[in-house]
Design an enzyme around this catalytic site. Sequence first.
Site, short mmCIF file in Angstrom:
data_model
loop_
_atom_site.label_atom_id
_atom_site.label_comp_id
_atom_site.label_asym_id
_atom_site.label_seq_id
_atom_site.Cartn_x
_atom_site.Cartn_y
_atom_site.Cartn_z
N CYS A 271 33.55 49.79 40.58
CA CYS A 271 34.55 48.85 41.65
C CYS A 271 35.35 49.44 42.46
CB CYS A 271 35.07 47.36 41.06
SG CYS A 271 36.01 47.97 40.12
N HIS A 319 39.81 45.13 37.81
CA HIS A 319 38.74 44.97 39.32
C HIS A 319 39.41 44.49 40.17
CE1 HIS A 319 34.65 43.73 40.18
NE2 HIS A 319 35.03 43.20 40.65
N HIS A 331 32.50 43.56 46.38
CA HIS A 331 32.74 43.83 45.52
C HIS A 331 31.04 44.40 44.54
CE1 HIS A 331 32.37 40.54 42.19
NE2 HIS A 331 31.43 40.68 43.16
#
Length: 357
Positions: A271, A319, A331
Site C-alpha cells: 500500500c 494502510h 490502493h
Amino acid sequence: MNRRHCASAAITLVCALTVLITPVQAFAEPAQPSPSDARSAAAKAPKKSLEEVRKEIDDLYRKAGAATDAYNLAEEKAEKQSGEIVKLARATVVGQSRIAELKSQAGAQAREQYRTGGLPPGAQLMLSDDPQLFLDGVNRVREGQHAAQGVLGELTRTQQDLETYTKDASTNWKKLEANRIKQAKAKKKINAQIAAAKKLESRLKKEERARLLKLEQEAAYKQQTAWLSSGALKDINREASARGKEAVAFATAQIGKPYVWGAEGPRSYDCSGLTSQAWAAAGRPIPRTSQEQWRLLPHIAIKDMRPGDLIIYHSDASHVGMYIGDGAIIHAPRPGRNVTLAGAGSMQILGVVRPDK
C-alpha cells in the site's frame, strides 16, 4: 449538486459491483492435516460462522499489514545507516591520507631544524648586523612558526575527526544490526499472519469461498454507503494540484498489478509502496511507510480533501490509499489482491495527509 449526487451514486454502485473486491500473496500451501486429525478437530471445536471467519481473516491480514509497515521502516533505516557507514568509511580513508601528508610535512620541518642546529629557518639572519637581513630573518621565523603551528593544528583536528568517524561508524553498525533484527522479526510475523489467513481460507469449500468474497464486498459496500450517507462527500469538490495530478496518473497506471508486501514497483506494490512511488514520480519524495506518512506529512481535514491526497486507515495507520475524487481511492489492498479502485470510506479512516502542502 446534480453532478455531485450522480457521482455519489456512481461510486456507490461501483463499490457494490467491483471496486471493493478487497484484497492475498502467493505463499506455499500450508501442510494439510490428515483426514482423521481434521475430523477430530472439527468434532471438538464449535463451527464458526462464515462471517466470523471473514472477520478473522481480515484481522490477520490487517496485522500482516502493520508488520509490513514495521518491516519497511526497518529496511529504510537499515539502508540509511548503510549509506552513512559508506560515507564514514570514505571520510576515514581521506583523513588517513591527509594525516600521512601532515606527518611528512612535520617530519620535514623537524629535519630542517636539525640541519640548522635547532634554529628555525631564517634564525641565522636575525644575528646579522644588516638591518634588512635582520628584518627578513624575523619575517621568516614568524612564517615558519605559523606554518609549523598550522601543520600541527590540522594534524590534531584530523586525528580528532578520525576518532569521531570511528565512533559514528560503530554506532551506525549497532543500529544497522538492530534494524536487521527488527526486519527479520517483522518478516517472520508477516509470513505467520498470511499463512494463518491462507490456512483458514484453504479449509473452506468452493461455494464458501465465493460466499466469503461476497461478504467482503458487502462489508466494504456497507461502510462506503454509511460514509457517503453521512454527508462526508458533500463539500469535497476540489481540483488536484499539478503534482497531485501526476501522482494520481502514476497510481492509476498501476491498477491491476499485484500486492506484494515490501514491494515498491514497478511490477508489484504494497500500500505505501504505491503511494510513495506515485509521489516520487510527481517529484515529491515522501516517507516510505503509511505510519511515517501519517506522522510526518501535513494533516488535512476530510472536507478539504482533493485528488492526490493520501487517506490513512485504521487506528494504527497500517494502510493508505490515494484519493482520486468522487469518493474513491486507488490502493494496493492486501496479499493476493491487485492494485484497484475502492470507496474512500470502505475502511476505517484515521485521517488525511497532503504531500505537497
